[in-house]
Write a protein that holds these residues in place. Structure first.
Motif, PDB file in Angstrom:
ATOM      1  N   ASP A 150       0.874  -1.431   0.008  1.00 16.50           N
ATOM      2  CA  ASP A 150       0.164  -0.179   0.210  1.00 16.50           C
ATOM      3  C   ASP A 150       0.729   1.186  -0.058  1.00 16.50           C
ATOM      4  O   ASP A 150       2.072   1.363   0.260  1.00 16.50           O
ATOM      5  CB  ASP A 150      -1.071  -0.019   0.875  1.00 16.50           C
ATOM      6  CG  ASP A 150      -1.782  -0.972   1.017  1.00 16.50           C
ATOM      7  OD1 ASP A 150      -2.046  -1.281  -0.217  1.00 16.50           O
ATOM      8  OD2 ASP A 150      -2.230  -1.864   2.394  1.00 16.50           O
ATOM      9  N   PHE A 152       0.748   5.260   1.001  1.00 16.31           N
ATOM     10  CA  PHE A 152      -0.004   6.804   1.305  1.00 16.31           C
ATOM     11  C   PHE A 152       0.796   7.826   1.769  1.00 16.31           C
ATOM     12  O   PHE A 152       2.230   7.689   1.504  1.00 16.31           O
ATOM     13  CB  PHE A 152       0.863   5.569   3.397  1.00 16.31           C
ATOM     14  CG  PHE A 152      -0.535   4.806   4.112  1.00 16.31           C
ATOM     15  CD1 PHE A 152      -1.443   5.209   4.617  1.00 16.31           C
ATOM     16  CD2 PHE A 152       0.078   3.192   3.954  1.00 16.31           C
ATOM     17  CE1 PHE A 152      -2.524   3.865   4.821  1.00 16.31           C
ATOM     18  CE2 PHE A 152      -0.468   2.433   4.345  1.00 16.31           C
ATOM     19  CZ  PHE A 152      -2.231   2.659   5.012  1.00 16.31           C
ATOM     20  N   LYS A 162      -4.754   6.813   0.916  1.00 17.67           N
ATOM     21  CA  LYS A 162      -4.170   5.561   0.490  1.00 17.67           C
ATOM     22  C   LYS A 162      -4.545   4.415  -0.631  1.00 17.67           C
ATOM     23  O   LYS A 162      -5.562   4.839  -1.388  1.00 17.67           O
ATOM     24  CB  LYS A 162      -4.868   4.878   1.996  1.00 17.67           C
ATOM     25  CG  LYS A 162      -4.023   2.918   1.680  1.00 17.67           C
ATOM     26  CD  LYS A 162      -5.519   1.992   2.410  1.00 17.67           C
ATOM     27  CE  LYS A 162      -4.715   0.934   2.097  1.00 17.67           C
ATOM     28  NZ  LYS A 162      -5.443  -0.327   2.956  1.00 17.67           N
ATOM     29  N   GLY A 164      -4.605   1.218  -2.903  1.00 18.00           N
ATOM     30  CA  GLY A 164      -3.532  -0.133  -2.566  1.00 18.00           C
ATOM     31  C   GLY A 164      -4.819  -1.347  -2.389  1.00 18.00           C
ATOM     32  O   GLY A 164      -5.173  -1.174  -3.146  1.00 18.00           O
ATOM     33  N   SER A 168      -2.873  -7.012   0.153  1.00 23.16           N
ATOM     34  CA  SER A 168      -1.278  -6.067   0.991  1.00 23.16           C
ATOM     35  C   SER A 168      -0.510  -6.949   1.809  1.00 23.16           C
ATOM     36  O   SER A 168      -1.193  -7.007   2.842  1.00 23.16           O
ATOM     37  CB  SER A 168      -1.165  -4.071   0.491  1.00 23.16           C
ATOM     38  OG  SER A 168      -1.166  -3.653  -0.575  1.00 23.16           O
ATOM     39  N   LYS A 170       2.414  -4.814   3.414  1.00 24.32           N
ATOM     40  CA  LYS A 170       3.371  -3.622   3.988  1.00 24.32           C
ATOM     41  C   LYS A 170       2.718  -2.314   3.502  1.00 24.32           C
ATOM     42  O   LYS A 170       1.296  -2.233   2.543  1.00 24.32           O
ATOM     43  CB  LYS A 170       4.502  -3.825   3.636  1.00 24.32           C
ATOM     44  CG  LYS A 170       5.075  -3.774   2.448  1.00 24.32           C
ATOM     45  CD  LYS A 170       6.218  -4.378   1.530  1.00 24.32           C
ATOM     46  CE  LYS A 170       6.325  -5.147   0.414  1.00 24.32           C
ATOM     47  NZ  LYS A 170       7.424  -5.182   0.129  1.00 24.32           N
ATOM     48  N   GLY A 171       3.649  -1.179   4.230  1.00 28.30           N
ATOM     49  CA  GLY A 171       2.771  -0.846   3.480  1.00 28.30           C
ATOM     50  C   GLY A 171       4.020   0.838   3.560  1.00 28.30           C
ATOM     51  O   GLY A 171       5.277   0.534   3.924  1.00 28.30           O
ATOM     52  N   TYR A 173       5.079   5.011   3.483  1.00 32.07           N
ATOM     53  CA  TYR A 173       4.613   5.939   3.524  1.00 32.07           C
ATOM     54  C   TYR A 173       5.151   7.649   3.075  1.00 32.07           C
ATOM     55  O   TYR A 173       6.390   7.536   3.355  1.00 32.07           O
ATOM     56  CB  TYR A 173       4.137   6.149   4.956  1.00 32.07           C
ATOM     57  CG  TYR A 173       3.629   4.905   5.404  1.00 32.07           C
ATOM     58  CD1 TYR A 173       2.244   5.451   6.174  1.00 32.07           C
ATOM     59  CD2 TYR A 173       3.645   4.151   5.904  1.00 32.07           C
ATOM     60  CE1 TYR A 173       1.483   4.519   6.140  1.00 32.07           C
ATOM     61  CE2 TYR A 173       3.109   3.118   6.258  1.00 32.07           C
ATOM     62  CZ  TYR A 173       1.511   3.047   6.578  1.00 32.07           C
ATOM     63  OH  TYR A 173       1.442   2.583   7.445  1.00 32.07           O
ATOM     64  N   LYS A 187       9.123   1.852   4.967  1.00 31.90           N
ATOM     65  CA  LYS A 187       8.241   1.003   4.421  1.00 31.90           C
ATOM     66  C   LYS A 187       8.420  -0.322   5.523  1.00 31.90           C
ATOM     67  O   LYS A 187       8.941  -0.398   6.114  1.00 31.90           O
ATOM     68  CB  LYS A 187       9.187   0.128   3.314  1.00 31.90           C
ATOM     69  CG  LYS A 187       8.229  -0.684   2.718  1.00 31.90           C
ATOM     70  CD  LYS A 187       8.534  -1.567   1.709  1.00 31.90           C
ATOM     71  CE  LYS A 187       9.852  -2.010   1.615  1.00 31.90           C
ATOM     72  NZ  LYS A 187      11.172  -2.214   0.567  1.00 31.90           N
ATOM     73  N   TYR A 190       3.312  -5.676   7.178  1.00 35.14           N
ATOM     74  CA  TYR A 190       1.858  -5.104   7.843  1.00 35.14           C
ATOM     75  C   TYR A 190       2.146  -6.292   9.137  1.00 35.14           C
ATOM     76  O   TYR A 190       2.570  -7.779   9.034  1.00 35.14           O
ATOM     77  CB  TYR A 190       0.749  -5.509   7.730  1.00 35.14           C
ATOM     78  CG  TYR A 190       0.068  -4.739   6.664  1.00 35.14           C
ATOM     79  CD1 TYR A 190       0.827  -2.824   6.890  1.00 35.14           C
ATOM     80  CD2 TYR A 190      -0.236  -4.642   5.229  1.00 35.14           C
ATOM     81  CE1 TYR A 190      -0.107  -1.745   6.656  1.00 35.14           C
ATOM     82  CE2 TYR A 190      -0.478  -3.641   4.779  1.00 35.14           C
ATOM     83  CZ  TYR A 190      -0.019  -2.145   5.337  1.00 35.14           C
ATOM     84  OH  TYR A 190      -0.464  -0.957   4.526  1.00 35.14           O
ATOM     85  N   GLU A 240      -2.443   0.397  10.488  1.00 38.43           N
ATOM     86  CA  GLU A 240      -1.604   1.447   8.814  1.00 38.43           C
ATOM     87  C   GLU A 240      -2.409   2.585   9.414  1.00 38.43           C
ATOM     88  O   GLU A 240      -1.357   3.733   8.171  1.00 38.43           O
ATOM     89  CB  GLU A 240      -2.268   0.512   7.734  1.00 38.43           C
ATOM     90  CG  GLU A 240      -3.340   0.331   8.307  1.00 38.43           C
ATOM     91  CD  GLU A 240      -3.978  -0.581   6.453  1.00 38.43           C
ATOM     92  OE1 GLU A 240      -3.906   0.011   5.653  1.00 38.43           O
ATOM     93  OE2 GLU A 240      -4.510  -1.744   6.494  1.00 38.43           O
TER      94      GLU A 240
END
Length: 373
Positions: A150, A152, A162, A164, A168, A170-171, A173, A187, A190, A240
């Motif tokens: 994802d 952000f 967001k 994604g 997903s 992981k995120g 940012y 990074k 999750y 998240e």
């Protein structure tokens, strides 16, 4: 008189296979390969997947996928009702090949990359090509395989987007300052849990929650755009969404002495606390005038005992920023100077046991705009 009902029954509707064509997917996702096959009813066909441009595998090599829990390059299916359908997974999450491909699609340096895939489909009995080189519509529309991540986008004006999908793992940012300069904040993997704690359905309705360990969060500093976060808790998991909002609030202030007393535990629980569920509600030490970072039992500033140590200007700035980025209610304490009582912003009254920390709660889940790819 009344009309008699017809004794004739309606004929059963014919079942026609229908498949929704997708133009892209992510690593670890389950999809179906479908080929229309004329005059091959009951016959077996083989799908092979190739890359248009070399990224995941060597040149002219088939892409390996998972079918029936096994790694294969030749994906077999039997034609039924004019279609050959094979269900596959683009690698199992967290296994060797998945991790190797994930690093290629989402490198630690540089932008995200996309694998461009196409199919070859052959009759197993006759070895005759059914589809020699299948793109989605033409040779300019290959299937795009991306990392399961994802994105952000956090904007200084108090907006978060967001981008994604539900697959997903992981995120990533990013913060955009007042001049729209981009700042990469990291990074984060999750920890996916099932939502068992719908303490407030208005603000926490998702069946799945993605938690992130705040101990993994890296501090950031580039000119005036900076924050520093220290965790002093056995409940270090935000989710998240709240992580994105916390980034926004901290960068809005630019302080480097934030100390968090906890959000949730790794399973979304928060014992002995009642409301710190699913990483939505958090506790923070009050900001000090001396900007010292103190951790350990009994190190939180008690503003009822030592109001002179409270940096009320910065604390109010942080409180305002937290509201700006999605939290709607605080629990805290007043402070007294020269026998006059003062209230911190957004804290209308004293709440028992909150003279030594700020509690932020009732996060507005709809604050973040979600765009699914």
């Amino acid at each position: 008189g009344k009309r008699k009902k017809s004794s004739k029954t309606k004929p059963a509707k014919a079942t026609v296979p229908y498949y929704t064509k997708i133009s892209q997917g992510v690593l670890g996702q389950k999809v179906q390969l479908v080929a229309a096959c004329t005059n091959l009813e009951g016959k077996n066909v083989v799908f092979n997947i190739y890359e248009k441009e070399q990224l995941l595998v060597d040149k002219d090599k088939e892409v390996t996928v998972i079918q029936n829990d096994k790694e294969v390059t030749k994906i077999e299916a039997t034609v039924k009702d004019g279609y050959a359908v094979a269900e596959i997974i683009f690698q199992k999450v967290d296994e060797g090949k998945y991790n190797n491909w994930d690093k290629k699609l989402d490198p630690d340096t540089g932008n995200l990359k996309t694998a461009q895939l196409y199919l070859k489909v052959t009759s197993k009995q006759t070895n005759i090509p059914i589809i020699n080189k299948c793109f989605l519509n033409d040779e300019n529309q290959e299937f795009k395989l991306k990392a399961a991540v994802d994105i952000f986008k956090i904007y200084s004006k108090g907006k978060i987007i967001k981008v994604g999908n539900k697959e997903s793992k992981k995120g990533k940012y990013y913060y955009y300052d007042n001049s729209n300069n981009e700042h990469f904040l990291g990074k984060y993997n999750y920890k996916n849990i099932t939502n068992k704690y719908l303490w407030n359905k208005k603000y926490s309705t998702s069946k799945k929650i993605n938690l992130i360990n705040l101990n993994k969060v890296s501090n950031y500093s580039k000119g005036s755009i900076k924050f520093g976060l220290t965790i002093d808790s056995t409940r270090p998991y935000a989710n998240e969404f709240t992580l994105a909002s916390l980034f926004g609030a901290m960068l809005d202030c630019g302080f480097e002495d934030f100390v968090c007393n906890g959000f949730s535990k790794i399973d979304g629980s928060s014992s002995p606390s009642v409301s710190h569920k699913n990483g939505y509600h958090g506790d923070f030490k009050y900001l000090r005038k001396d900007k010292k970072i103190k951790i350990g039992k009994g190190t939180s500033l008690d503003i009822s005992a030592h109001p002179e140590k409270l940096d009320f200007v910065r604390q109010n700035q942080f409180n305002d920023a937290l509201v700006k980025f999605g939290w709607t209610n605080f629990l805290g304490w007043t402070y007294k100077i020269k026998n006059k009582i003062y209230k911190l912003n957004h804290i209308p009254k004293n709440t028992k046991n909150h003279q030594h920390h700020l509690h932020i709660e009732i996060y507005n889940h709809n604050f973040i705009t979600i765009k699914n790819e």
